[in-house]
Design a protein around this motif. Structure first.
Motif, mmCIF file in Angstrom:
data_model
loop_
_atom_site.group_PDB
_atom_site.id
_atom_site.type_symbol
_atom_site.label_atom_id
_atom_site.label_comp_id
_atom_site.label_asym_id
_atom_site.label_seq_id
_atom_site.Cartn_x
_atom_site.Cartn_y
_atom_site.Cartn_z
ATOM 1 N N LEU A 1 19.087 33.762 -26.052
ATOM 2 C CA LEU A 1 19.055 33.018 -27.554
ATOM 3 C C LEU A 1 17.361 33.224 -27.811
ATOM 4 C CD1 LEU A 1 19.650 29.288 -27.427
ATOM 5 C CD2 LEU A 1 21.076 30.370 -28.147
ATOM 6 N N THR A 2 17.078 33.468 -29.427
ATOM 7 C CA THR A 2 15.897 34.076 -29.952
ATOM 8 C C THR A 2 15.359 32.666 -30.232
ATOM 9 O OG1 THR A 2 17.371 35.907 -30.900
ATOM 10 C CG2 THR A 2 15.040 35.567 -31.464
ATOM 11 N N SER A 3 13.795 32.610 -28.839
ATOM 12 C CA SER A 3 13.031 32.144 -29.508
ATOM 13 C C SER A 3 12.471 31.705 -30.266
ATOM 14 C CB SER A 3 12.517 31.246 -28.260
ATOM 15 O OG SER A 3 10.908 32.852 -28.571
ATOM 16 N N LYS A 4 11.412 30.935 -31.479
ATOM 17 C CA LYS A 4 10.388 30.899 -32.700
ATOM 18 C C LYS A 4 9.443 32.562 -32.207
ATOM 19 C CE LYS A 4 7.754 28.735 -35.819
ATOM 20 N NZ LYS A 4 6.345 27.972 -35.403
ATOM 21 N N ASN A 5 8.774 32.894 -31.551
ATOM 22 C CA ASN A 5 8.201 33.885 -30.970
ATOM 23 C C ASN A 5 9.083 34.857 -31.053
ATOM 24 O OD1 ASN A 5 8.913 33.410 -28.833
ATOM 25 N ND2 ASN A 5 5.989 32.800 -28.070
ATOM 26 N N GLY A 6 9.915 35.250 -31.060
ATOM 27 C CA GLY A 6 10.802 36.291 -30.511
ATOM 28 C C GLY A 6 11.778 36.957 -29.582
ATOM 29 N N GLU A 7 10.862 36.328 -28.710
ATOM 30 C CA GLU A 7 11.926 36.339 -26.852
ATOM 31 C C GLU A 7 13.138 36.097 -26.818
ATOM 32 O OE1 GLU A 7 10.342 34.165 -22.666
ATOM 33 O OE2 GLU A 7 9.589 33.715 -24.280
ATOM 34 N N LYS A 8 13.288 36.758 -26.395
ATOM 35 C CA LYS A 8 15.017 36.425 -25.623
ATOM 36 C C LYS A 8 15.340 35.335 -25.182
ATOM 37 C CE LYS A 8 16.978 39.947 -28.938
ATOM 38 N NZ LYS A 8 17.444 39.433 -30.060
#
Lengths: 136, 595
Positions: free
Chosen positions: B318-325
């Motif tokens: 899943l991609t978090s708000k700060n773009g982290e996978k």
């Protein structure tokens, strides 16, 4: 070397080249030398011939040197007085030597080997140890 | 003024066209005149007595109202059962009117009759409805006294007519407030409220009451009709529902797994604190912005399009708000109720802590393997050195004794052990290369087929048959093809050696692939010499070889290391004289994802 001539030594070692070296060096020193490739074969020989001294490798297939040592040095064993020189490549910290040390520590009745030589050894080191063990 | 003839004709026409049935009888009850409607209802009347026509009877009736009217001239009304012209019985209301002559005597009586069958039916239907309707119905007068109650009301609250409603329902002596009936009496409007009362056997019930005024005469409201419904069950269900809802909410909020539910417009309905923590979108933001499909795993789209009802992924991102996978274990479902869609829900477990642990474990496993290897290496090296020392001794003493045979023996030992040390160093370098496997999507079956082709000739020379038993449905997996190839080559060469060491004919090596749940399994089985206990115990533990000078004892260790680097494990079963099986298990969830 005449004192050595009557003594019989059993070399127990699985590595052929090492075995040949031990046999050769001891024969050169005038002993009557026999060889076994592993523990079971060695035990049979000991029961039959009762050598004056045994050199024993610890790590071998079939019956290990540790197991053979335990059998020979048991309090009820008729062979517990035969001097044994352990010749091994195992490091002091390795599993093999730990189990050997445990054998000695857990069974207080099991006596220390007459010598403990770590490979590689030279011929004169071997002969020194043999002489000491036989004269003790 | 009309002339008399015209007046007569006018009267006759009106008489005949009257919608009601009209007949005139004389004092003998003989019909002397009747209108068209009468004829159509009862048939031929001329020369007949009224009881002939109405009742199909030959005798006058016992309770004849016409007879009384003949006696006192009073008009009377009575319900009668009469028979129509086709013989069908019906309810009729009959009214009698006297016709007086100039002397005051009554020679004739007019009988008006009307068929009530239809309206009677309606009346009865109304009564049935009143009694059977699944609510309590009662009519109250201005004193709040029950003047009428339906069957259901009487069944539940007991005989009620004449009692005050507060006595009946509440078991009290005075009115209670607010009273919907009183309100209805006051303002003429419909009022509803919820009341708690007691049934005749003392059970407390909750009922919803609607009071409606019955304005029968002018503005004065004489009666109020109260319709009540037992909502005890409904209220109790509501309470249960509220509890269930509270429970559900607290479960969702306290879950360590992220939970998001959204409707078909991707509006977020549920977004729990764990989801917030994992995805970093604050709850308010996520709920107002809705869910973007890009945030969710590609595999879940088949659920969104309705192709599938659910989608379970052992590992997804899943991609978090700060773009982290974020690596997660993912489960997405289409929420259905009956046949309709309620939307979707996704559940996800943060795998980062687990991954970290796994990485640490893999590292520890690798280090321990390296440690064992180094210890084993030392042993091996010492044996080689000892052999070299032996060779040198033979050379030296051979020289001293001028014994050429002894010199040659010594030289051979030195030569052989020099080769051995070279091979050992090479193998060890291969083994100790601490690196992550370079994985790419690989079909294990292809790997094995290639290997069989490569080794077939060598195997044939050793009179060993190679057999592939491959799972045709095996999926490709992220594997290091070179690493795995060297593992399998090693296992295969061991297996061929084991067959050669066996005294039996017909050596056979089977290479098998299987998909066992999440685990990719590769097996190499031989029917060769097998191993005894001492050998088995040490197969993976030291630089152990049964091949004399031919092996360094590193092959299986290297194999194990490569398998461990893939997150898998290798195990072995063996029986002396019957053969050995090496089994590689690669859990797909642990396989490193190709860069």
């Amino acid at each position: 070397m005449t004192d050595a001539a009557k003594k019989t030594i059993l070399v127990v070692e699985d590595e052929e080249d090492v075995r040949q070296f031990l046999v050769m060096a001891l024969e050169d020193a005038g002993y009557q030398v026999y060889a076994a490739e592993e523990g079971r074969q060695a035990l049979k020989f000991i029961q039959r011939e009762r050598p004056d001294l045994i050199t024993l490798d610890l790590i071998m297939p079939n019956k290990t040197g540790i197991s053979l040592y335990g059998d020979l040095r048991r309090s009820t064993s008729e062979f517990k007085d035969i001097p044994i020189i352990v010749i091994t490549g195992v490091d002091q910290r390795s599993k093999g030597i730990i189990s050997f040390r445990e054998l000695l520590e857990n069974k207080k009745s099991v006596a220390q080997p007459e010598a403990y030589l770590v490979k590689p050894i030279r011929a004169d080191e071997l002969l020194d140890a043999v002489r000491k063990a036989l004269n003790a | 003024m009309m002339n008399r003839d015209l007046t007569n004709r006018f009267h006759t026409a009106v008489f005949h066209r009257l919608a009601g049935n009209v007949a005139v009888i004389d004092r003998d009850f003989k019909i002397v005149e009747a209108n068209q409607s009468f004829y159509e209802t009862f048939g031929d009347w001329e020369g007949k007595y009224c009881y002939n026509v109405y009742k199909r009877s030959n005798d006058p009736c016992d309770s004849c109202v016409a007879k009384l009217t003949f006696e006192d001239g009073q008009s009377r009304t009575k319900e009668e059962t009469c028979f129509g012209r086709n013989g069908q019985a019906g309810y009729y209301v009959v009214r009698t009117e006297a016709i007086q002559d100039e002397n005051g005597s009554i020679p004739y009586v007019i009988e008006f009759s009307e068929n009530l069958t239809e309206s009677n039916k309606l009346n009865r239907a109304f009564r049935v409805l009143f009694d059977r309707v699944p609510c309590y119905v009662q009519v109250l007068d201005r004193d709040l006294r029950v003047v009428l109650a339906n069957d259901k009301q009487r069944e539940t609250f007991g005989e009620s007519e004449g009692k005050f409603c507060y006595q009946l329902y509440k078991r009290r002596d005075s009115r209670c407030y607010p009273c919907p009936a009183l309100q209805a009496f006051q303002d003429g409007k419909i009022h509803s409220s919820e009341q708690v009362g007691f049934t005749k056997d003392g059970r407390q019930t909750v009922y919803a009451v609607t009071a409606a005024p019955l304005a029968l005469s002018g503005d004065e409201i004489g009666h109020v009709v109260e319709i009540s419904m037992d909502v005890t069950e409904v209220r109790s269900l509501e309470k249960q529902l509220r509890r269930a809802y509270a429970m559900e909410e607290s479960l969702i909020n306290n879950s360590t797994d992220g939970i998001i539910a959204f409707n078909s417009d991707f509006q977020v309905i549920i977004y729990n604190p764990a989801a917030e923590k994992i995805l970093q979108y604050p709850a308010g933001e996520a709920v107002s912005a809705g869910i973007s499909q890009e945030m969710l795993p590609v595999e879940f789209r088949s659920v969104l399009t309705g192709e599938q009802q659910s989608c379970r992924l052992v590992e997804a991102e899943l991609t978090s708000k700060n773009g982290e996978k974020i690596p997660v274990r993912f489960h997405g479902v289409h929420l259905m109720y009956n046949d309709g869609s309620l939307g979707w829900a996704v559940f996800f477990q943060d795998l980062r802590p687990l991954k970290e642990l796994e990485q640490q474990k893999l590292e520890a496993e690798r280090l321990s393997a390296v440690g064992e290897t180094v210890a084993g290496l030392a042993h091996s090296v010492k044996n080689v050195l000892q052999s070299l020392e032996g060779g040198m001794y033979a050379l030296r003493t051979g020289l001293e004794k001028k014994n050429e045979e002894r010199m040659m023996r010594g030289w051979k030992v030195v030569d052989k052990n020099f080769d051995k040390v070279s091979k050992l160093v090479k193998d060890f370098l291969g083994f100790s290369k601490g690196r992550l496997p370079e994985t790419e999507w690989t079909q294990p079956n292809d790997l094995i087929r290639d290997m069989i082709t490569l080794n077939e000739d060598a195997a044939k020379k050793s009179k060993v048959e190679l057999i592939a038993d491959l799972d045709p449905h095996l999926n490709p997996a992220p594997l290091d093809p070179h690493g795995l190839d060297s593992c399998l080559t090693n296992l295969l060469s061991n297996a061929i050696d084991a067959c050669q060491m066996s005294e039996k004919e017909g050596g056979r090596v089977v290479l098998r692939t299987r998909e066992e749940g999440d685990v990719l399994v590769i097996e190499v089985s031989d029917n060769g010499c097998g191993m005894d206990y001492e050998v088995k115990k040490r197969v993976f533990t030291t630089f152990f070889t049964t091949k004399g000078g031919g092996g360094t004892g590193l092959g299986l260790l290297t194999t194990r290391k490569i398998i461990q680097e893939h997150g898998g494990k290798i195990s072995m079963t063996s029986e002396p004289g019957r053969g050995t099986t090496f089994r590689i298990e690669l859990p797909r969830s642990r396989l490193p994802i190709p860069k």
